[in-house]
Design a protein around this motif. Structure first.
Motif, PDB file in Angstrom:
ATOM      1  N   LYS A 119       0.805  -1.228   0.000  1.00  0.00           N
ATOM      2  CA  LYS A 119       0.000   0.000   0.000  1.00  0.00           C
ATOM      3  C   LYS A 119       0.834   1.273   0.000  1.00  0.00           C
ATOM      4  CE  LYS A 119      -4.549  -0.868   0.162  1.00  0.00           C
ATOM      5  NZ  LYS A 119      -4.326  -1.991  -0.785  1.00  0.00           N
ATOM      6  N   LYS A 120       1.852   1.337   0.847  1.00  0.00           N
ATOM      7  CA  LYS A 120       2.615   2.580   0.991  1.00  0.00           C
ATOM      8  C   LYS A 120       3.521   2.860  -0.215  1.00  0.00           C
ATOM      9  CE  LYS A 120       6.223   0.273   3.671  1.00  0.00           C
ATOM     10  NZ  LYS A 120       7.027   0.174   4.833  1.00  0.00           N
ATOM     11  N   GLU A 121       3.680   1.864  -1.109  1.00  0.00           N
ATOM     12  CA  GLU A 121       4.516   2.067  -2.296  1.00  0.00           C
ATOM     13  C   GLU A 121       3.689   2.314  -3.556  1.00  0.00           C
ATOM     14  OE1 GLU A 121       7.345  -1.189  -2.603  1.00  0.00           O
ATOM     15  OE2 GLU A 121       7.743  -1.093  -0.452  1.00  0.00           O
ATOM     16  N   GLN A 122       2.371   2.236  -3.422  1.00  0.00           N
ATOM     17  CA  GLN A 122       1.527   2.311  -4.612  1.00  0.00           C
ATOM     18  C   GLN A 122       1.555   3.675  -5.309  1.00  0.00           C
ATOM     19  OE1 GLN A 122      -2.439   0.835  -3.956  1.00  0.00           O
ATOM     20  NE2 GLN A 122      -1.770  -1.262  -3.588  1.00  0.00           N
ATOM     21  N   ASP A 123       1.562   4.763  -4.539  1.00  0.00           N
ATOM     22  CA  ASP A 123       1.550   6.100  -5.150  1.00  0.00           C
ATOM     23  C   ASP A 123       2.803   6.341  -5.978  1.00  0.00           C
ATOM     24  OD1 ASP A 123      -0.884   6.546  -4.098  1.00  0.00           O
ATOM     25  OD2 ASP A 123      -0.232   7.946  -2.525  1.00  0.00           O
ATOM     26  N   GLU A 124       3.939   5.994  -5.404  1.00  0.00           N
ATOM     27  CA  GLU A 124       5.205   6.158  -6.100  1.00  0.00           C
ATOM     28  C   GLU A 124       5.238   5.292  -7.368  1.00  0.00           C
ATOM     29  OE1 GLU A 124       7.426   8.370  -5.340  1.00  0.00           O
ATOM     30  OE2 GLU A 124       8.832   7.765  -6.919  1.00  0.00           O
ATOM     31  N   ALA A 125       4.740   4.062  -7.242  1.00  0.00           N
ATOM     32  CA  ALA A 125       4.703   3.139  -8.385  1.00  0.00           C
ATOM     33  C   ALA A 125       3.772   3.666  -9.471  1.00  0.00           C
ATOM     34  CB  ALA A 125       4.271   1.749  -7.933  1.00  0.00           C
ATOM     35  N   GLU A 126       2.674   4.298  -9.062  1.00  0.00           N
ATOM     36  CA  GLU A 126       1.730   4.842 -10.052  1.00  0.00           C
ATOM     37  C   GLU A 126       2.386   5.959 -10.862  1.00  0.00           C
ATOM     38  OE1 GLU A 126      -2.230   5.671  -8.650  1.00  0.00           O
ATOM     39  OE2 GLU A 126      -2.622   7.059 -10.306  1.00  0.00           O
ATOM     40  N   LYS A 127       3.149   6.784 -10.181  1.00  0.00           N
ATOM     41  CA  LYS A 127       3.881   7.869 -10.851  1.00  0.00           C
ATOM     42  C   LYS A 127       4.845   7.284 -11.887  1.00  0.00           C
ATOM     43  CE  LYS A 127       6.787  11.365  -9.428  1.00  0.00           C
ATOM     44  NZ  LYS A 127       7.656  11.889  -8.378  1.00  0.00           N
ATOM     45  N   GLU A 128       5.541   6.258 -11.448  1.00  0.00           N
ATOM     46  CA  GLU A 128       6.510   5.602 -12.321  1.00  0.00           C
ATOM     47  C   GLU A 128       5.804   4.925 -13.505  1.00  0.00           C
ATOM     48  OE1 GLU A 128       9.522   1.964 -12.008  1.00  0.00           O
ATOM     49  OE2 GLU A 128       9.237   2.957 -10.084  1.00  0.00           O
ATOM     50  N   ALA A 129       4.682   4.265 -13.208  1.00  0.00           N
ATOM     51  CA  ALA A 129       3.913   3.591 -14.267  1.00  0.00           C
ATOM     52  C   ALA A 129       3.456   4.598 -15.318  1.00  0.00           C
ATOM     53  CB  ALA A 129       2.709   2.864 -13.659  1.00  0.00           C
ATOM     54  N   CYS A 130       3.027   5.780 -14.862  1.00  0.00           N
ATOM     55  CA  CYS A 130       2.564   6.808 -15.814  1.00  0.00           C
ATOM     56  C   CYS A 130       3.718   7.319 -16.672  1.00  0.00           C
ATOM     57  CB  CYS A 130       1.885   7.954 -15.067  1.00  0.00           C
ATOM     58  SG  CYS A 130       0.249   7.489 -14.459  1.00  0.00           S
ATOM     59  N   GLU A 131       4.883   7.483 -16.067  1.00  0.00           N
ATOM     60  CA  GLU A 131       6.066   7.890 -16.848  1.00  0.00           C
ATOM     61  C   GLU A 131       6.405   6.835 -17.904  1.00  0.00           C
ATOM     62  OE1 GLU A 131       9.274   8.686 -14.121  1.00  0.00           O
ATOM     63  OE2 GLU A 131       8.135  10.297 -13.165  1.00  0.00           O
ATOM     64  N   ASN A 132       6.321   5.580 -17.506  1.00  0.00           N
ATOM     65  CA  ASN A 132       6.623   4.487 -18.437  1.00  0.00           C
ATOM     66  C   ASN A 132       5.612   4.439 -19.578  1.00  0.00           C
ATOM     67  OD1 ASN A 132       8.881   3.711 -16.961  1.00  0.00           O
ATOM     68  ND2 ASN A 132       7.737   2.253 -15.717  1.00  0.00           N
ATOM     69  N   LEU A 133       4.332   4.605 -19.226  1.00  0.00           N
ATOM     70  CA  LEU A 133       3.294   4.612 -20.260  1.00  0.00           C
ATOM     71  C   LEU A 133       3.474   5.804 -21.196  1.00  0.00           C
ATOM     72  CD1 LEU A 133       0.182   3.538 -18.130  1.00  0.00           C
ATOM     73  CD2 LEU A 133       1.270   2.203 -19.955  1.00  0.00           C
ATOM     74  N   LYS A 134       3.930   6.925 -20.633  1.00  0.00           N
ATOM     75  CA  LYS A 134       4.173   8.129 -21.453  1.00  0.00           C
ATOM     76  C   LYS A 134       5.274   7.850 -22.485  1.00  0.00           C
ATOM     77  CE  LYS A 134       2.133  11.484 -20.769  1.00  0.00           C
ATOM     78  NZ  LYS A 134       0.850  11.846 -21.422  1.00  0.00           N
ATOM     79  N   ALA A 135       6.295   7.121 -22.063  1.00  0.00           N
ATOM     80  CA  ALA A 135       7.379   6.772 -22.997  1.00  0.00           C
ATOM     81  C   ALA A 135       6.836   5.904 -24.138  1.00  0.00           C
ATOM     82  CB  ALA A 135       8.493   6.038 -22.249  1.00  0.00           C
ATOM     83  N   LEU A 136       5.936   4.981 -23.817  1.00  0.00           N
ATOM     84  CA  LEU A 136       5.321   4.150 -24.860  1.00  0.00           C
ATOM     85  C   LEU A 136       4.405   4.978 -25.760  1.00  0.00           C
ATOM     86  CD1 LEU A 136       4.290   0.780 -23.168  1.00  0.00           C
ATOM     87  CD2 LEU A 136       6.159   1.196 -24.759  1.00  0.00           C
ATOM     88  N   GLU A 137       3.658   5.886 -25.131  1.00  0.00           N
ATOM     89  CA  GLU A 137       2.774   6.801 -25.894  1.00  0.00           C
ATOM     90  C   GLU A 137       3.581   7.521 -26.984  1.00  0.00           C
ATOM     91  OE1 GLU A 137      -0.587   7.673 -25.153  1.00  0.00           O
ATOM     92  OE2 GLU A 137      -0.840   9.644 -26.054  1.00  0.00           O
ATOM     93  N   ASN A 138       4.769   7.993 -26.603  1.00  0.00           N
ATOM     94  CA  ASN A 138       5.633   8.691 -27.562  1.00  0.00           C
ATOM     95  C   ASN A 138       6.010   7.826 -28.765  1.00  0.00           C
ATOM     96  OD1 ASN A 138       5.772  11.194 -26.372  1.00  0.00           O
ATOM     97  ND2 ASN A 138       7.531  10.647 -25.090  1.00  0.00           N
ATOM     98  N   GLU A 139       6.122   6.529 -28.523  1.00  0.00           N
ATOM     99  CA  GLU A 139       6.502   5.606 -29.602  1.00  0.00           C
ATOM    100  C   GLU A 139       5.388   5.423 -30.631  1.00  0.00           C
ATOM    101  OE1 GLU A 139       9.608   4.212 -30.247  1.00  0.00           O
ATOM    102  OE2 GLU A 139       9.923   5.829 -28.819  1.00  0.00           O
ATOM    103  N   LEU A 140       4.188   5.845 -30.271  1.00  0.00           N
ATOM    104  CA  LEU A 140       3.049   5.681 -31.185  1.00  0.00           C
ATOM    105  C   LEU A 140       2.828   6.892 -32.079  1.00  0.00           C
ATOM    106  CD1 LEU A 140       0.398   3.856 -28.966  1.00  0.00           C
ATOM    107  CD2 LEU A 140       1.289   3.030 -31.146  1.00  0.00           C
ATOM    108  N   LYS A 141       3.591   7.966 -31.837  1.00  0.00           N
ATOM    109  CA  LYS A 141       3.388   9.203 -32.616  1.00  0.00           C
ATOM    110  C   LYS A 141       3.477   8.923 -34.119  1.00  0.00           C
ATOM    111  CE  LYS A 141       4.542  12.795 -29.329  1.00  0.00           C
ATOM    112  NZ  LYS A 141       5.649  13.487 -28.674  1.00  0.00           N
ATOM    113  N   GLY A 142       2.432   9.321 -34.844  1.00  0.00           N
ATOM    114  CA  GLY A 142       2.426   9.170 -36.300  1.00  0.00           C
ATOM    115  C   GLY A 142       2.190   7.747 -36.786  1.00  0.00           C
ATOM    116  N   LYS A 143       1.827   6.850 -35.866  1.00  0.00           N
ATOM    117  CA  LYS A 143       1.605   5.453 -36.259  1.00  0.00           C
ATOM    118  C   LYS A 143       0.278   4.945 -35.690  1.00  0.00           C
ATOM    119  CE  LYS A 143       5.544   3.837 -34.531  1.00  0.00           C
ATOM    120  NZ  LYS A 143       6.732   2.992 -34.257  1.00  0.00           N
TER     121      LYS A 143
END
Lengths: 231, 231
Positions: A119-143
């Motif tokens: 529980k106490k690590e979930q917020d930090e992990a969520e932040k990290e997960a969003c950063e990781n998803l953002k990196a994948l989002e960037n890979e979809l640009k124009g495709k």
């Protein structure tokens, strides 16, 4: 080659197992499917994957291959006369492999932890997960797909994000991948799941949600926070 | 293709960085080498590998590739007119990839932990490290190198076990890889390090031992058990 025995040891709810099924379908390769009971692993699974003792394992003519990313490459190498799964251009191949490792080593563990970590690590992990998803989002640009105009290796590897994540979000009552924050990934999810071959290779929605629900309840009951695994 | 700019961002003592140097040498590809200061990462490293911020990074014509296993595959794909690094037969390729992942994900972390993990976890880690090394030992049966009669992908990936492990054993005053327990791996180490191209691509022995000694002392001084990383 069609006469050689081909079997896949899998698990219906495992995104890793489903990656291999999808790749085999895309190549039009027939195989026997053997459902494993992960709570009670078969002698065959232990024999064919003694190192990791995990699904998926593809067995061709008695010779086993484990680890979904390794199996996907094998399928592409073995049936190179069928439509390619990996990009053909060396730099694009390297990028697909880089991001596939990123999904398995960074993205999925962070998502998992954001939902089912201590529980106490979930917020930090969520932040990290969003950063990781953002990196994948960037890979979809124009495709449309990670693979370009049609699905390829990285789309197959990202299957968890397209489907399983929604089931987890629904079960946990928490959403991290929204249309507003991740418009490209959100559209990709729709397009990916709409592919006929993908649709035919996904676990039934209601069964998957029910399965996660049971596992969450069991983990809560045993106070076993952070012990739920992705199979 | 020789006119395109090729540079490698590396670290002299990193087995991962040395894998790439060895592969480039085996293929006969020239490149500019840029030594990174891992305590003070260059803007170039952060620009070219924003996800992991780690060496090695191979940059060809401004396009970066990170992660040593991904780079090795790229080198083999890109210069496929030069002697192959990976086996050509699909099943052998799959096995080389499987064991390469095993080295990075299981074998190296267990060895590291056996030497420099938290004190109370070292014995258990040593047991695990020996089991992992035994699995690799089995892969050498009937072969001089993992790649067969000459060195290949898996030999390159196993470089840590051939050379760095000895430096760590010497520094720590503890030996887990002995001739008696691992006769095939022990002979492989000798044969691998004796290859001219390998010998030319290893960090100087005395410098490596001194480097580990300094890091151990620093970790002890800061009471920072288990925080020594493999670069």
């Amino acid at each position: 080659m069609a006469d050689l025995e081909m079997k896949l040891l899998g698990l219906w709810c495992s995104p890793f197992s489903r990656r291999v099924e999808l790749a085999l379908c895309l190549k039009g390769i027939s195989y026997d499917y053997i459902e494993e009971d992960i709570q009670n692993k078969s002698p065959e699974l232990l024999k064919y994957n003694p190192v990791h003792k995990k699904v998926p394992v593809l067995v061709r003519d008695g010779k086993p291959i484990a680890e979904s990313l390794v199996i996907l490459e094998y399928i592409d190498d073995m049936w190179d006369d069928k439509p390619a799964i990996l990009p053909q251009e060396p730099y694009e191949r390297a990028m697909a492999r880089f991001w596939a490792r990123f999904i398995d080593e960074k993205c999925l563990p962070s998502i998992w932890k954001a939902f089912w970590g201590p529980k106490k690590e979930q917020d930090e992990a969520e932040k990290e997960a969003c950063e990781n998803l953002k990196a994948l989002e960037n890979e979809l640009k124009g495709k449309k797909f990670f693979g370009g105009s049609s699905i390829g290796y990285l789309d197959i590897v990202a299957n968890f994000i397209a489907y399983w994540l929604d089931a987890i979000q629904k079960t946990a009552g928490k959403t991290i991948l929204t249309k507003e924050s991740f418009p490209l990934l959100s559209q990709w999810k729709v397009d990916f799941v709409a592919c006929k071959v993908v649709k035919e290779n996904l676990p039934p929605w209601e069964r998957l949600v029910a399965y996660y629900q049971i596992r969450i309840e069991a983990a809560k009951a045993s106070n076993d926070d952070g012990k739920i695994q992705i199979y």
